[in-house]
Structures are given as structure tokens and as C-alpha cells.
Design a protein around this motif. Sequence first.
Motif, short mmCIF file in Angstrom:
data_model
loop_
_atom_site.label_atom_id
_atom_site.label_comp_id
_atom_site.label_asym_id
_atom_site.label_seq_id
_atom_site.Cartn_x
_atom_site.Cartn_y
_atom_site.Cartn_z
N HIS A 256 0.82 -1.21 0.00
CA HIS A 256 0.00 0.00 0.00
C HIS A 256 0.86 1.26 0.00
O HIS A 256 0.64 2.18 -0.79
N GLY A 257 1.83 1.31 0.87
CA GLY A 257 2.64 2.53 1.00
C GLY A 257 3.91 2.54 0.17
O GLY A 257 4.59 3.57 0.09
N GLY A 258 4.25 1.40 -0.44
CA GLY A 258 5.47 1.32 -1.23
C GLY A 258 6.67 0.95 -0.36
O GLY A 258 6.56 0.76 0.85
N ARG A 259 7.82 0.87 -1.00
CA ARG A 259 9.03 0.43 -0.31
C ARG A 259 9.42 1.34 0.85
O ARG A 259 10.15 0.93 1.74
N GLU A 260 8.93 2.57 0.81
CA GLU A 260 9.29 3.50 1.89
C GLU A 260 8.82 2.97 3.25
O GLU A 260 9.40 3.33 4.29
N VAL A 261 7.80 2.13 3.25
CA VAL A 261 7.34 1.55 4.52
C VAL A 261 8.42 0.67 5.12
O VAL A 261 8.77 0.79 6.30
N MET A 262 9.01 -0.23 4.31
CA MET A 262 10.08 -1.08 4.81
C MET A 262 11.34 -0.27 5.09
O MET A 262 12.06 -0.53 6.05
N THR A 263 11.61 0.75 4.27
CA THR A 263 12.75 1.62 4.52
C THR A 263 12.61 2.28 5.89
O THR A 263 13.59 2.44 6.63
N GLY A 264 11.38 2.65 6.23
CA GLY A 264 11.15 3.24 7.54
C GLY A 264 11.49 2.30 8.66
O GLY A 264 12.09 2.70 9.67
N PHE A 265 11.12 1.03 8.50
CA PHE A 265 11.47 0.04 9.52
C PHE A 265 12.98 -0.17 9.60
O PHE A 265 13.53 -0.38 10.67
N GLU A 266 13.66 -0.10 8.46
CA GLU A 266 15.10 -0.34 8.43
C GLU A 266 15.87 0.82 9.02
O GLU A 266 16.86 0.63 9.73
#
Length: 469
Positions: A256-266
Motif C-alpha cells: 500500500h505505502g510502497g518500499r518506503e514503509v520497509m525503509t522506515g522500519f530499516e
Amino acid sequence: MKRSTGFFGTGMQRRKLLKAGSTIGAGVGAAALLTACGDVVDPAEANQHKRGPVRLDLSNADNPFGVDGEVPLDVTIFKGGYSDEYATEGHQVLYNKKFPDAEIIHVGTAQISEVVQPRFRSYSPPDVLMNAGGERIELDQLVHDGELTDLRDLLGAPSIDDPSVTVAETLRDGVMEAGQFGSGDEVFGLPYDFAGYGLWYSQKLFDENGWPIPTTWAEFMAVCTEIKASGMAPLTYQGKFPYYMLDPIITLAVRHGGREVMTGFEEDWGRDAWSHDSVELAAESWAEFVSRGFVLEGTASMSHLDAQDAWLEGEAAFIPCGSWLENEEKDDIPEDFDMGFIPVPALAGSAEPDLLQATPGEHYVVPRYSNNPAGALEYLRIMLSKAGTDAWVNHTSSLNVVSSVSVDTDRPGVKALAPYLEDDRNLYKNTMEINHGTFVQQVLFPEITALMTGDVSATQFLDDVKRGL
């Protein structure tokens, strides 16, 4: 033997992509040994490879590491959900075809640490070690102790199928990076498995009932309504191991939010990452799914085997899992079951609706003080050939990290998953359990259970997770 519930990660943050081409054998030495007289002896001198250091010979594409075909090869394999027939009936057969006089000493075990740690301590480790499972030896510790061989010469060697292409050039994006630990460019681990995650179902069951295969979350909820009306539960999961629901929740948010969601977790493992609008929407969507009675009753108390058996017996239509599922249940899957696969269906308005979690894992290493390092590197090179890849796929029903070969298999689960893994641009890695393992185990997993049993709302789930940070 069934797959360990331990994850592939090692607790170390992944580093930048390597530059292939250094000489094997460099690195920090292991702790010094004391002789009977009290003199300090460097084990790098006292326990050097009995066959000498390996030198990469780019002019010899057939035997670039100078393997002595009469020297035994000592191989230890983690025997989990993938078992070890892919090695004994595949990779080792290929090695013996090339070196028919080489004895292969094989050990398959789920207790990697118990079996192999004493061998490391005595400077007599196996030549090849597949180090995985819940009882693995943590790779960061082996790297810190100077126990592993740098694999960059393997990666810079000519590939077996096309000597004009290096081994590194045959691999999927990010594979070499996943084998780096610490602060240098060395590559100490070769992840071999390439696990895709999503929802599995029986195509025969859906065809018989006329149920459409959903591609969006709205379609997913609609077909689950039909399934429940038929008397079957739409979904079960491996309740005792909430790890299996991590992908359905996080992938829904990342799509839904794009890769930036996982980047935020990283990059920001904090309240802001868990407050992302897409994470909140994913939690709300799964909370609604639970509130509508779509989860098989009793799922929370089921082991992975219990839930998978219930799914195979038709008690539930969908089950979340990685791509090892087909091999783990190969003895119990009905002959006409016809396994199908879909990623977690995307929410409306998803920024990257084609994203799928796919993670390289099941690390192979070559111990520094092994007896036959040249043979070990050639064994890994064979594993990364087309023949080696076919042996893995047809024995494990899972894909591997090689991107440059077509896969020959009749396994329905592999064939259902394979199209989703063809384009690396549509794949992402979930690094939570790698980089935040303690938090995930102690805080996140219990909260996932609470969400999936309906004991907490989506808001309470996220508040409790953020409170545990």
C-alpha cells in the motif's frame, strides 16, 4: 524432518554490495592456542588448510580452484523442512560425477550447533557447512572469531554454464550483500534458498466451488465471505508461531505505502515507522478480517504442522507460508490437490501492488580451517549451476538465488510461485527479524497473536507495539 521455526537472519545489519575478486584465506585469525609448554601458537599457522591456500585461476574455467579430485569432501547440511536429499541425491552426485575418486563425507542434522561447534573448537570443521535453522551457529560470531573463508574468489570465478559470466553475475540482486557481515567487503556466507511468501490454496478446491482467485483485498474479503458461507474457514495459520502472519501484515502495508514503509522500519525502528498510515491500514484490515470470523477456530493454539494439516484436510481455504511449504508437506499433500499461490491481495490505492516479500537465506559457508577448501568452493560453484539449481528445485519445491537459469520442474507449488519471483524489481526483503530479533520475538509476535485472535483492536495492537520499542 520438519522445518525449524528459526529465521534465516543473523542479527547483523546488511552491508553494501561487494566488489568481487580478492584472494581467499585473508582475514582475522581465530583465538590463539596454548601449547603444553605454555607457548602461544597462532592457529592460522598450526592449523592451516592441509591442502594449502586456494588460488583462483581464471584461465582454467573447468577447475578454477585447482581441486585435487582424490581428496575427500566433508559436507554438513541443516536437515530441516528442505531435508537433505537435494544434497545427497543432487549436488553431491554432481560433484562425484566431476571427481569420481573423491569420497564425500555427509552429515545431515537439525542440531547444527551441537554437531559442528566442537569441530570448530578443534580446528577440524567440515569443508562445506549449510548453517541454518533454530540451532544454527550465529554467523556474526563465526565471522568475529575469524572462522570463515572469504567467498569473493568463488563469486569472481567463471560460472559453470557460461564461463564468460562470473558466478556473481548469475545471482539475484542483493544475494552477495546478504552474505556480508561486519565492516569489510568480505563475503562470508552464500545464501542459497530464495523463499517467497504469500497465501497458498488448492486450485482444485477453488475450481470445484467456483470461487474466483482474488487479486485485490476487496476481492479477497468477498471470496472469504463465500467460503465461510459454505461452512469452511477462509484461513488458518501456524498459530503457535506468529512469524507466519508477519508477512501478511507487513506486505499488505508495504504494497500500500510502497518500499518506503520497509525503509522506515530499516532506518527508523521507532514509533514513526509503526505510525505510518499504511501500517495502520494494514492492521485495521486484518482486524476486520478477524472480526468477520474468517479465521479457523482454534488456530491460535495450532503448531505449524497442525495448521498445515487442517488446511490440507479442507478445514480452511488459505494458509500463509514461505515456499518451503510444498516440500515440508510433500508426504501428505493429496495427489490432485494442485497447490496454488497468491501474494497477499493488495489494498485499494496501493502504491506498489505487485510487491512480494522474497528473501535469500539458508547460508552456506566454507570454514577457514577446513581440509579441502578448493573442493568446497567447487561444490558451491556446482550448486549455482543449472544442474545444481534443478536438483534443489526438484527436491525442495523451492527456488534458489540463481537468476540466470530456467527451472525444470513438475512441482505445482513451485510453478505457481515462480512467475511472481521472475522480476527482482517486484521483490522486497523484510529485515525485521534480522535486525530486531529480540523485539520481534518478545513484543511483536505476542501482539500479532492478540490481533489475530481479536483480543485487541488495530489501534491497541499498534499502541502496544510502540510501547514495547
